[in-house]
Design an enzyme around this catalytic site. Structure first.
Site, PDB file in Angstrom:
ATOM      1  N   SER A   4     -14.139  31.957  31.333  1.00 14.17           N
ATOM      2  CA  SER A   4     -13.756  33.425  31.027  1.00 14.17           C
ATOM      3  C   SER A   4     -13.286  33.609  28.726  1.00 14.17           C
ATOM      4  O   SER A   4     -13.583  32.359  29.181  1.00 14.17           O
ATOM      5  CB  SER A   4     -12.701  33.988  31.373  1.00 14.17           C
ATOM      6  OG  SER A   4     -11.430  33.397  30.858  1.00 14.17           O
ATOM      7  N   LYS A   5     -13.422  34.313  28.749  1.00 13.22           N
ATOM      8  CA  LYS A   5     -13.399  34.467  27.341  1.00 13.22           C
ATOM      9  C   LYS A   5     -11.306  34.123  26.561  1.00 13.22           C
ATOM     10  O   LYS A   5     -11.619  33.519  26.530  1.00 13.22           O
ATOM     11  CB  LYS A   5     -13.039  36.414  27.115  1.00 13.22           C
ATOM     12  CG  LYS A   5     -14.498  36.971  26.818  1.00 13.22           C
ATOM     13  CD  LYS A   5     -14.161  37.436  25.939  1.00 13.22           C
ATOM     14  CE  LYS A   5     -16.082  37.860  25.970  1.00 13.22           C
ATOM     15  NZ  LYS A   5     -16.779  39.207  25.696  1.00 13.22           N
ATOM     16  N   ARG A   6     -10.988  33.793  28.365  1.00 12.75           N
ATOM     17  CA  ARG A   6      -9.645  33.149  27.609  1.00 12.75           C
ATOM     18  C   ARG A   6      -9.472  32.119  27.265  1.00 12.75           C
ATOM     19  O   ARG A   6      -9.024  31.488  26.815  1.00 12.75           O
ATOM     20  CB  ARG A   6      -8.863  34.067  28.735  1.00 12.75           C
ATOM     21  CG  ARG A   6      -8.002  35.409  29.006  1.00 12.75           C
ATOM     22  CD  ARG A   6      -6.957  35.552  29.669  1.00 12.75           C
ATOM     23  NE  ARG A   6      -6.897  35.024  31.386  1.00 12.75           N
ATOM     24  CZ  ARG A   6      -7.208  33.520  32.166  1.00 12.75           C
ATOM     25  NH1 ARG A   6      -6.260  33.150  31.067  1.00 12.75           N
ATOM     26  NH2 ARG A   6      -7.475  34.039  32.929  1.00 12.75           N
ATOM     27  N   GLY A  27     -11.536  30.300  25.607  1.00 17.39           N
ATOM     28  CA  GLY A  27     -11.632  29.842  24.200  1.00 17.39           C
ATOM     29  C   GLY A  27     -12.778  30.512  23.703  1.00 17.39           C
ATOM     30  O   GLY A  27     -13.070  32.005  24.521  1.00 17.39           O
TER      31      GLY A  27
END
Ligand code: GLU
Length: 479
Positions: A252-254, A256
């Site tokens: 997911s975007k979180r 990295g």
């Protein structure tokens, strides 16, 4: 045998991310390995999801990575146009033929009727699929509804059956069509949605192999049904495994920087990105060093692509990238690091291009992660406001004599050129009676305001004697 033809078919709903880059890369590698054709097709019939600028940004990122295509919206080709929004007539004709051969029917149900039907099905524990009630309308009933001004959608008539196919990655796959429901081939505005457009294009563009993410596996059933109705032979399918982050969670975007343009603008080299992404499901790369696309293509073997989940590890990317940054030209170093230097406020106007290239190369060879390039490059522009470690290093007992010995040597006209560095530091060490860390930490701190950064050798040679003396004589302390 017919040459292989593969396609990367992004929907322009956002920027290129690690997941769809893996799909693009594996298609590209397969095409280049087999001497086949790589096609870029833009799947933009679903205008509700269309994002302005996404196509341009996808194309730009692919080009920067070196993933060139043989046929596509900008280069044309024998099956042009390659943007689905420009192929709507072709889909309408194809759906007409499917309708005439009895595999589809018009459906007049309104959105609210369909919604009510879905709710009722869910409530009774059944999967919410279309009931098929328009399938049995008589010609007179159809005519009446159309006379009333209702524009139908065209639905594919799905019969209960098992569908099996061989997947190059997953082996034999079978599905039952029971839960699919009659799906839409053509919306009432005459636009074909993804299933229809994609299946039609794979046939019309003579695609031999469809390589795409596992999330499309269940769509394959619909594609196969449509192709069968078209009387066409389907391509081979290869569904690539899911990509997880280093902790085993769905990427997911979180996790990295997953936006490939951000990586490219953030100091990551194309070869490092391509190599790290090639490792997502293919063990033919060790990941110890960044390989050029030509080498990856030579080694690529689609039959060795794994069906187990792949793990994307940003640290591994940093590692491969840091290593690759050590052996690039000063010009490439500047191109790669310029956005980071700009963000850090590096004063480009104070330096010649040649010097900025030298600075970039020095920084490139020292960073562990490109994010460090900002503050590291600033050490060539000025002495930074000292941090705690630098203050501590300069407070050490030997610090004064270490710095003073270098000041004297430079005042006496010692050269700071690269070749003079080793003998210079040797004599400074002797004069000061200090060596190793006790020598370098205070000198580095007095020069840069930090205990770490690019090689001292590069700093001294690039900033030169006058600036060295100025910095060493500048009162040290917090502003
Ligand atoms: N347009 C689809 C997507 O971006 C790809 C479909 C396919 O490869 O068949 O997910």
């Amino acid at each position: 045998m017919r040459g292989t033809r593969v396609r990367f078919a992004p929907s322009p709903t956002g920027s290129l991310h690690i997941g769809n880059l893996r799909t693009a890369l594996f298609n590209w590698l397969y095409a280049r390995k087999t001497g086949g054709t790589f096609i870029l097709r833009i799947e933009d019939t679903d205008s509700a999801r269309y994002t302005a600028g996404a196509e341009t940004s996808l194309i730009d990122a692919l080009k920067r990575l070196g993933l060139n295509w043989d046929e596509g919206p900008d280069v044309g080709g024998p099956h042009a146009p390659y943007r689905q929004s420009e192929r709507l007539d072709k889909y309408r004709d194809a759906v007409d033929r499917i309708l005439k051969s009895g595999y589809a029917y018009p459906c007049y149900c309104s959105e609210s009727e369909l919604e009510a039907e879905r709710k009722a099905m869910s409530a009774s524990g059944r999967p919410p699929r279309y009931s098929g009630k328009c399938k049995t309308l008589s010609p007179a009933e159809r005519a009446g509804l159309e006379h009333g001004g209702i524009k139908p959608v065209i639905r594919f008539m799905v019969e209960d059956r098992a569908i099996s196919f061989h997947d190059g990655v997953r082996g034999d796959v079978s599905f039952n069509t029971r839960d699919i429901g009659d799906f839409v081939l053509m919306r009432s505005d005459g636009v074909a949605p993804y299933y229809m457009a994609s299946a039609y294009d794979d046939v019309e563009m003579e695609i031999t192999d469809v390589i795409r993410g596992e999330d499309h596996l269940s769509n394959t059933v619909r594609h196969l049904l449509i192709m069968r109705a078209m009387g066409a032979t389907p391509p081979r399918y290869h569904h690539l495994s899911i990509i997880l982050d280093a902790d085993g969670k769905k990427l997911s975007k979180r996790a990295g920087a997953l936006d490939v343009s951000e990586l490219l603008n953030g100091g990551y080299l194309p070869d490092a990105i391509n190599t790290s992404v090639a490792m997502l499901g293919w063990a033919g790369v060790t990941g110890k060093e960044a390989l050029p696309l030509s080498k990856l293509a030579e080694a690529f073997d689609i039959s060795k692509v794994s069906r187990s989940p792949a793990h994307f590890d940003p640290e591994r990317l940093d590692h491969v990238n840091a290593k690759a940054l050590k052996s690039i030209t000063p010009q490439t170093a500047l191109e790669t690091l310029r956005p980071l230097m700009e963000r850090a406020g590096f004063p480009f106007e104070n330096f010649s291009t040649e010097t900025v290239e030298k600075i970039s190369a020095a920084v490139a060879s020292s960073v562990h992660t490109p994010q460090e390039a900002g503050w590291m490059s600033m050490q060539f522009a000025k002495r930074l406001d000292p941090d705690d470690e630098a203050v501590e290093a300069l407070g050490a007992p030997e610090a004064k004599s270490a710095v003073a010995a270098l000041v004297e040597a430079v005042k006496d006209g010692a050269s700071l050129d690269y070749d003079s560095y080793e003998p210079l530091m040797k004599s400074v060490a002797e004069i000061a009676g200090v060596k190793g860390k006790n020598l370098f930490r205070p000198i580095r701190s007095a020069l840069t305001g930090r205990v770490s950064g690019p090689n001292l050798k590069d700093i001294l040679a690039i900033i030169g004697p006058a600036e060295t003396l100025r910095r060493l004589n500048e009162p040290f302390g917090r502003k």
